[in-house]
Design a protein around this motif. Structure first.
Motif, PDB file in Angstrom:
ATOM      1  N   LEU A  32      -7.872   5.031  -4.578  1.00 34.45           N
ATOM      2  CA  LEU A  32      -6.793   4.408  -5.343  1.00 34.45           C
ATOM      3  C   LEU A  32      -6.941   2.886  -5.360  1.00 34.45           C
ATOM      4  O   LEU A  32      -6.773   2.241  -6.400  1.00 34.45           O
ATOM      5  N   LEU A  33      -7.263   2.300  -4.213  1.00 32.75           N
ATOM      6  CA  LEU A  33      -7.411   0.850  -4.138  1.00 32.75           C
ATOM      7  C   LEU A  33      -8.643   0.372  -4.900  1.00 32.75           C
ATOM      8  O   LEU A  33      -8.603  -0.655  -5.584  1.00 32.75           O
ATOM      9  N   SER A  34      -9.741   1.103  -4.772  1.00 30.08           N
ATOM     10  CA  SER A  34     -10.972   0.730  -5.469  1.00 30.08           C
ATOM     11  C   SER A  34     -10.758   0.699  -6.977  1.00 30.08           C
ATOM     12  O   SER A  34     -11.302  -0.161  -7.684  1.00 30.08           O
ATOM     13  N   ALA A  35      -9.942   1.628  -7.474  1.00 27.62           N
ATOM     14  CA  ALA A  35      -9.660   1.674  -8.913  1.00 27.62           C
ATOM     15  C   ALA A  35      -8.874   0.455  -9.374  1.00 27.62           C
ATOM     16  O   ALA A  35      -8.884   0.116 -10.562  1.00 27.62           O
TER      17      ALA A  35
ATOM     18  N   LEU B 264       0.824  -1.207   0.000  1.00 31.27           N
ATOM     19  CA  LEU B 264       0.000   0.000   0.000  1.00 31.27           C
ATOM     20  C   LEU B 264       0.858   1.256   0.000  1.00 31.27           C
ATOM     21  O   LEU B 264       0.536   2.238  -0.687  1.00 31.27           O
ATOM     22  N   ALA B 265       1.972   1.227   0.726  1.00 33.15           N
ATOM     23  CA  ALA B 265       2.880   2.370   0.728  1.00 33.15           C
ATOM     24  C   ALA B 265       3.432   2.622  -0.674  1.00 33.15           C
ATOM     25  O   ALA B 265       3.573   3.777  -1.114  1.00 33.15           O
ATOM     26  N   GLY B 266       3.725   1.547  -1.406  1.00 34.69           N
ATOM     27  CA  GLY B 266       4.213   1.693  -2.777  1.00 34.69           C
ATOM     28  C   GLY B 266       3.176   2.327  -3.685  1.00 34.69           C
ATOM     29  O   GLY B 266       3.509   3.160  -4.540  1.00 34.69           O
ATOM     30  N   VAL B 267       1.918   1.920  -3.523  1.00 35.47           N
ATOM     31  CA  VAL B 267       0.825   2.527  -4.302  1.00 35.47           C
ATOM     32  C   VAL B 267       0.763   4.030  -4.041  1.00 35.47           C
ATOM     33  O   VAL B 267       0.630   4.840  -4.965  1.00 35.47           O
ATOM     34  N   LEU B 268       0.890   4.420  -2.778  1.00 32.11           N
ATOM     35  CA  LEU B 268       0.803   5.839  -2.417  1.00 32.11           C
ATOM     36  C   LEU B 268       2.020   6.617  -2.903  1.00 32.11           C
ATOM     37  O   LEU B 268       1.896   7.762  -3.354  1.00 32.11           O
ATOM     38  N   ARG B 269       3.207   6.016  -2.840  1.00 36.58           N
ATOM     39  CA  ARG B 269       4.407   6.715  -3.319  1.00 36.58           C
ATOM     40  C   ARG B 269       4.300   7.010  -4.806  1.00 36.58           C
ATOM     41  O   ARG B 269       4.632   8.121  -5.267  1.00 36.58           O
ATOM     42  N   ARG B 270       3.846   6.018  -5.575  1.00 30.68           N
ATOM     43  CA  ARG B 270       3.708   6.235  -7.017  1.00 30.68           C
ATOM     44  C   ARG B 270       2.650   7.306  -7.318  1.00 30.68           C
ATOM     45  O   ARG B 270       2.820   8.115  -8.227  1.00 30.68           O
ATOM     46  N   TYR B 271       1.586   7.298  -6.551  1.00 35.29           N
ATOM     47  CA  TYR B 271       0.533   8.303  -6.750  1.00 35.29           C
ATOM     48  C   TYR B 271       1.047   9.697  -6.426  1.00 35.29           C
ATOM     49  O   TYR B 271       0.807  10.652  -7.173  1.00 35.29           O
ATOM     50  N   ARG B 272       1.780   9.822  -5.323  1.00 34.51           N
ATOM     51  CA  ARG B 272       2.326  11.135  -4.953  1.00 34.51           C
ATOM     52  C   ARG B 272       3.303  11.644  -6.006  1.00 34.51           C
ATOM     53  O   ARG B 272       3.347  12.837  -6.304  1.00 34.51           O
ATOM     54  N   LYS B 273       4.071  10.727  -6.553  1.00 36.09           N
ATOM     55  CA  LYS B 273       5.021  11.126  -7.610  1.00 36.09           C
ATOM     56  C   LYS B 273       4.271  11.586  -8.851  1.00 36.09           C
ATOM     57  O   LYS B 273       4.662  12.570  -9.502  1.00 36.09           O
ATOM     58  N   THR B 274       3.162  10.913  -9.177  1.00 32.73           N
ATOM     59  CA  THR B 274       2.370  11.272 -10.357  1.00 32.73           C
ATOM     60  C   THR B 274       1.767  12.663 -10.214  1.00 32.73           C
ATOM     61  O   THR B 274       1.755  13.447 -11.162  1.00 32.73           O
TER      62      THR B 274
END
Length: 256
Positions: free
Chosen positions: A79-82, A18-28
């Motif tokens: 993000l997770l729902s998507a 989950l942390a990886g998902v959030l890091r990529r989103y923040r970078k985007t």
């Protein structure tokens, strides 16, 4: 306010995922700095979903405002729902994976609606809530979860609204369901109803229940995330929460 140390019964791998998902989103979105880093935000969200703590409790525990805790949870759930698969995609993958049959079951997510909110009241469960449709593999792995409908919605009506019966027929995969789906068209098999059934029908029902039982444990897996035991948020968010939790639950199980 008093503080204490507590544990969350999830693996480190799920937190890292989950942390990886959030890091990529923040970078985007080019949001490099926030009050909590990606790992802390992931932990906050996991505590909220798994333990069902209030936003005020989360905010105090993580040293942020209540509004920030709410915003972090809303962002992460979205993000997770998507990442949850569409119905047709999930069914085609199930068939490609060689699953001989699936299990369809309805689940009611209780809410804190008041008595005046009649559309949310389920006469079957005698509680206010939201109807969620869940498709699982024979071993209970969550294949797909639907959006949410008012609790008074019948399971068969919900299956038709979400196009489940049509998609099952197109894919051509056998699906077992309980008596609440009797009268459904397509490859949906339900138990025999009525009293004084012949022994052959009773035996068929016993076999049906034996095959269906493990698949229906998918609902229990979802309900192990305490936020789904009684929603205190907008009832319309129930579907997104279920989809987000299904993604996390399947990842947690995959890690063994």
């Amino acid at each position: 306010m008093l503080f204490y140390r507590a544990a969350v019964d999830l693996s480190r791998a799920t937190l890292n995922y989950l942390a990886g998902v959030l890091r990529r989103y923040r970078k985007t979105i080019r949001s490099p700095w926030r009050r909590l880093n990606a790992g802390q935000q992931a932990l906050l969200v996991l505590v909220y979903l798994r333990k069902g703590e209030t936003f005020a409790e989360l905010a105090a525990g993580f040293g942020v405002s209540t509004a920030t805790a709410w915003r972090y949870v809303r962002e992460t759930v979205k993000l997770l729902s998507a990442r949850s698969p569409k119905l047709g995609q999930a069914l085609r993958k199930a068939k490609k994976d060689g699953l001989h049959y699936l299990v369809l079951d309805g689940m009611l997510i209780p809410t804190d609606r008041v008595k005046a909110d009649r559309p949310y009241y389920s006469g079957k469960h005698r509680v206010h809530g939201m109807n969620i449709q869940v498709i699982a593999s024979p071993d209970g792995t969550i294949i797909w979860t639907s959006g949410s409908l008012p609790g008074k919605t019948h399971d068969l009506s919900a299956a038709r609204i979400w196009g489940i019966l049509r998609e099952l027929e197109e894919v051509g995969i056998l699906t077992l369901a309980d008596k609440g789906y009797q009268g459904a068209e397509g490859p949906l098999i339900t138990p025999y109803k009525g009293k004084n059934k012949p022994e052959s029908q009773k035996q068929a029902n016993r076999s049906h229940a034996r095959l269906r039982g493990p698949g229906e444990r998918a609902n229990a897996q979802l309900k192990s995330w305490r936020i789904l035991r009684k929603l205190r948020c907008c009832p319309l968010k129930a579907g997104h929460l279920c989809k987000a939790i299904a993604v996390l639950q399947n990842y947690e199980v995959a890690q063994g």
